[in-house]
Design a protein around this motif. Structure first.
Motif, PDB file in Angstrom:
ATOM      1  N   GLY A   1     -17.733  18.290  41.747  1.00  6.53           N
ATOM      2  CA  GLY A   1     -17.099  19.406  42.442  1.00  6.53           C
ATOM      3  C   GLY A   1     -16.743  19.023  43.873  1.00  6.53           C
ATOM      4  N   SER A   2     -16.128  19.941  44.561  1.00  9.27           N
ATOM      5  CA  SER A   2     -15.766  19.714  45.959  1.00  9.27           C
ATOM      6  C   SER A   2     -17.043  19.638  46.803  1.00  9.27           C
ATOM      7  N   ASP A   3     -16.890  19.186  48.035  1.00  8.52           N
ATOM      8  CA  ASP A   3     -18.034  19.126  48.949  1.00  8.52           C
ATOM      9  C   ASP A   3     -18.658  20.509  49.118  1.00  8.52           C
ATOM     10  N   THR A   4     -17.812  21.516  49.208  1.00 10.38           N
ATOM     11  CA  THR A   4     -18.300  22.879  49.374  1.00 10.38           C
ATOM     12  C   THR A   4     -19.095  23.316  48.148  1.00 10.38           C
ATOM     13  N   GLU A   5     -18.572  23.028  46.964  1.00  5.79           N
ATOM     14  CA  GLU A   5     -19.278  23.385  45.732  1.00  5.79           C
ATOM     15  C   GLU A   5     -20.606  22.643  45.631  1.00  5.79           C
ATOM     16  N   GLN A   6     -20.610  21.372  45.991  1.00  3.05           N
ATOM     17  CA  GLN A   6     -21.854  20.599  45.943  1.00  3.05           C
ATOM     18  C   GLN A   6     -22.879  21.155  46.937  1.00  3.05           C
ATOM     19  N   ARG A   7     -22.418  21.495  48.127  1.00  2.00           N
ATOM     20  CA  ARG A   7     -23.319  22.031  49.142  1.00  2.00           C
ATOM     21  C   ARG A   7     -23.876  23.382  48.693  1.00  2.00           C
ATOM     22  N   LEU A   8     -23.036  24.237  48.136  1.00  2.23           N
ATOM     23  CA  LEU A   8     -23.486  25.538  47.658  1.00  2.23           C
ATOM     24  C   LEU A   8     -24.490  25.375  46.510  1.00  2.23           C
ATOM     25  N   ALA A   9     -24.212  24.457  45.609  1.00  2.00           N
ATOM     26  CA  ALA A   9     -25.139  24.212  44.501  1.00  2.00           C
ATOM     27  C   ALA A   9     -26.499  23.754  45.037  1.00  2.00           C
ATOM     28  N   MET A  10     -26.483  22.868  46.028  1.00  2.00           N
ATOM     29  CA  MET A  10     -27.737  22.386  46.614  1.00  2.00           C
ATOM     30  C   MET A  10     -28.484  23.529  47.302  1.00  2.00           C
ATOM     31  N   GLN A  11     -27.755  24.378  48.027  1.00  2.00           N
ATOM     32  CA  GLN A  11     -28.392  25.512  48.707  1.00  2.00           C
ATOM     33  C   GLN A  11     -29.011  26.476  47.696  1.00  2.00           C
ATOM     34  N   MET A  12     -28.291  26.755  46.629  1.00  2.00           N
ATOM     35  CA  MET A  12     -28.805  27.683  45.615  1.00  2.00           C
ATOM     36  C   MET A  12     -30.016  27.082  44.891  1.00  2.00           C
ATOM     37  N   ALA A  13     -29.966  25.784  44.598  1.00  2.00           N
ATOM     38  CA  ALA A  13     -31.098  25.123  43.939  1.00  2.00           C
ATOM     39  C   ALA A  13     -32.327  25.142  44.844  1.00  2.00           C
ATOM     40  N   THR A  14     -32.128  24.887  46.123  1.00  2.00           N
ATOM     41  CA  THR A  14     -33.225  24.921  47.088  1.00  2.00           C
ATOM     42  C   THR A  14     -33.796  26.321  47.200  1.00  2.00           C
ATOM     43  N   PHE A  15     -32.916  27.315  47.284  1.00  2.00           N
ATOM     44  CA  PHE A  15     -33.358  28.711  47.364  1.00  2.00           C
ATOM     45  C   PHE A  15     -34.153  29.074  46.108  1.00  2.00           C
ATOM     46  N   ALA A  16     -33.648  28.672  44.943  1.00  2.00           N
ATOM     47  CA  ALA A  16     -34.334  28.970  43.679  1.00  2.00           C
ATOM     48  C   ALA A  16     -35.725  28.346  43.670  1.00  2.00           C
ATOM     49  N   ASN A  17     -35.842  27.111  44.163  1.00  2.00           N
ATOM     50  CA  ASN A  17     -37.157  26.451  44.217  1.00  2.00           C
ATOM     51  C   ASN A  17     -38.116  27.213  45.127  1.00  2.00           C
ATOM     52  N   THR A  18     -37.646  27.589  46.298  1.00  2.00           N
ATOM     53  CA  THR A  18     -38.484  28.322  47.249  1.00  2.00           C
ATOM     54  C   THR A  18     -38.917  29.667  46.665  1.00  2.00           C
ATOM     55  N   ALA A  19     -37.970  30.378  46.098  1.00  2.00           N
ATOM     56  CA  ALA A  19     -38.265  31.691  45.509  1.00  2.00           C
ATOM     57  C   ALA A  19     -39.266  31.548  44.359  1.00  2.00           C
ATOM     58  N   PHE A  20     -39.057  30.554  43.519  1.00  2.00           N
ATOM     59  CA  PHE A  20     -39.939  30.330  42.375  1.00  2.00           C
ATOM     60  C   PHE A  20     -41.361  30.018  42.826  1.00  2.00           C
ATOM     61  N   GLN A  21     -41.510  29.107  43.780  1.00  2.00           N
ATOM     62  CA  GLN A  21     -42.846  28.742  44.261  1.00  2.00           C
ATOM     63  C   GLN A  21     -43.542  29.938  44.907  1.00  2.00           C
ATOM     64  N   THR A  22     -42.802  30.757  45.612  1.00  2.00           N
ATOM     65  CA  THR A  22     -43.377  31.939  46.257  1.00  2.00           C
ATOM     66  C   THR A  22     -43.869  32.934  45.224  1.00  2.00           C
ATOM     67  N   LEU A  23     -43.059  33.220  44.223  1.00  2.00           N
ATOM     68  CA  LEU A  23     -43.423  34.235  43.243  1.00  2.00           C
ATOM     69  C   LEU A  23     -44.467  33.748  42.245  1.00  2.00           C
ATOM     70  N   LYS A  24     -44.523  32.458  42.007  1.00  2.00           N
ATOM     71  CA  LYS A  24     -45.476  31.912  41.038  1.00  2.00           C
ATOM     72  C   LYS A  24     -46.911  31.983  41.562  1.00  2.00           C
ATOM     73  N   ASN A  25     -47.106  31.815  42.858  1.00  2.00           N
ATOM     74  CA  ASN A  25     -48.432  31.804  43.463  1.00  2.00           C
ATOM     75  C   ASN A  25     -48.841  33.236  43.815  1.00  2.00           C
ATOM     76  N   PRO A  26     -49.980  33.725  43.296  1.00  2.00           N
ATOM     77  CA  PRO A  26     -50.345  35.125  43.544  1.00  2.00           C
ATOM     78  C   PRO A  26     -50.506  35.472  45.024  1.00  2.00           C
ATOM     79  N   ILE A  27     -51.087  34.582  45.804  1.00  2.00           N
ATOM     80  CA  ILE A  27     -51.258  34.873  47.226  1.00  2.00           C
ATOM     81  C   ILE A  27     -49.905  34.953  47.914  1.00  2.00           C
ATOM     82  N   GLN A  28     -49.053  33.965  47.663  1.00  2.00           N
ATOM     83  CA  GLN A  28     -47.726  33.971  48.278  1.00  2.00           C
ATOM     84  C   GLN A  28     -46.893  35.153  47.804  1.00  2.00           C
TER      85      GLN A  28
END
Length: 179
Positions: A50-77
């Motif tokens: 994809g374009s640079d913009t598409e690649q950057r957006l995909a990376m941002q969304m993947a990073t956000f998904a990882n952060t959100a997942f780790q936060t919700l998976k841990n009961p304390i977080q």
């Protein structure tokens, strides 16, 4: 190929991002499924051409998904996040005040750990007691958040759970040293 953003308007709420209700008692398998579905869509490898913009957006969304997942998976977080969403800061760094009964139990556990550091059976019994206390606290947090919507109480309970978890690690280390 364009990046499919699952729900960009939900980027301020991890639960909505995954299409889940805001509950402390979370169906972890539903979280896992939602996370994997999003990762399949936004994984940077899928957008390598994809374009640079598409690649950057995909990376941002993947990073956000990882952060959100780790936060919700841990009961304390997850609990801290729910409190934050409802305007309650647990003030973990500055608020260490705990109820007297809780502090007394912590002191008893520490004394038992010191007095019985060479007694595997006693330490395993203590570990069961600590584990039960953790389960009880998680149930109280569930009730405070999901039923009573009492986020101040939930924050207090989460602070206590952090103490319990810290002690449980020390206890596990002591048991491992004997095995």
């Amino acid at each position: 190929m364009s990046v499919v953003v699952v729900n960009p308007s939900a980027s301020d709420d991890y639960f909505r991002f995954f299409g889940l209700e805001q509950h402390f008692n979370l169906d972890l398998s539903a979280l896992d499924q939602a996370y994997l579905a999003i990762q399949r869509e936004v994984h940077p490898d899928r957008h390598a051409r994809g374009s640079d913009t598409e690649q950057r957006l995909a990376m941002q969304m993947a990073t956000f998904a990882n952060t959100a997942f780790q936060t919700l998976k841990n009961p304390i977080q997850r609990g801290l996040y729910l409190c934050q969403l409802h305007g309650v800061d647990a003030r973990l760094e500055t608020n260490t005040a705990m109820p007297a009964a809780f502090l007394m139990r912590q002191m008893e556990w520490r004394e038992n750990l010191e007095d019985q550091e060479d007694d595997l059976g006693a330490l395993e019994g203590l570990a069961e007691e600590v584990d039960q206390s953790k389960r009880d606290t998680l149930l109280e947090i569930t009730q405070a958040i999901d039923s009573a919507k009492n986020y101040e109480r939930a924050a207090e309970l989460i602070r206590g759970l952090l103490f319990i978890d810290k002690f449980a690690i020390e206890l596990d280390d002591a048991i491992s040293a004997l095995v």
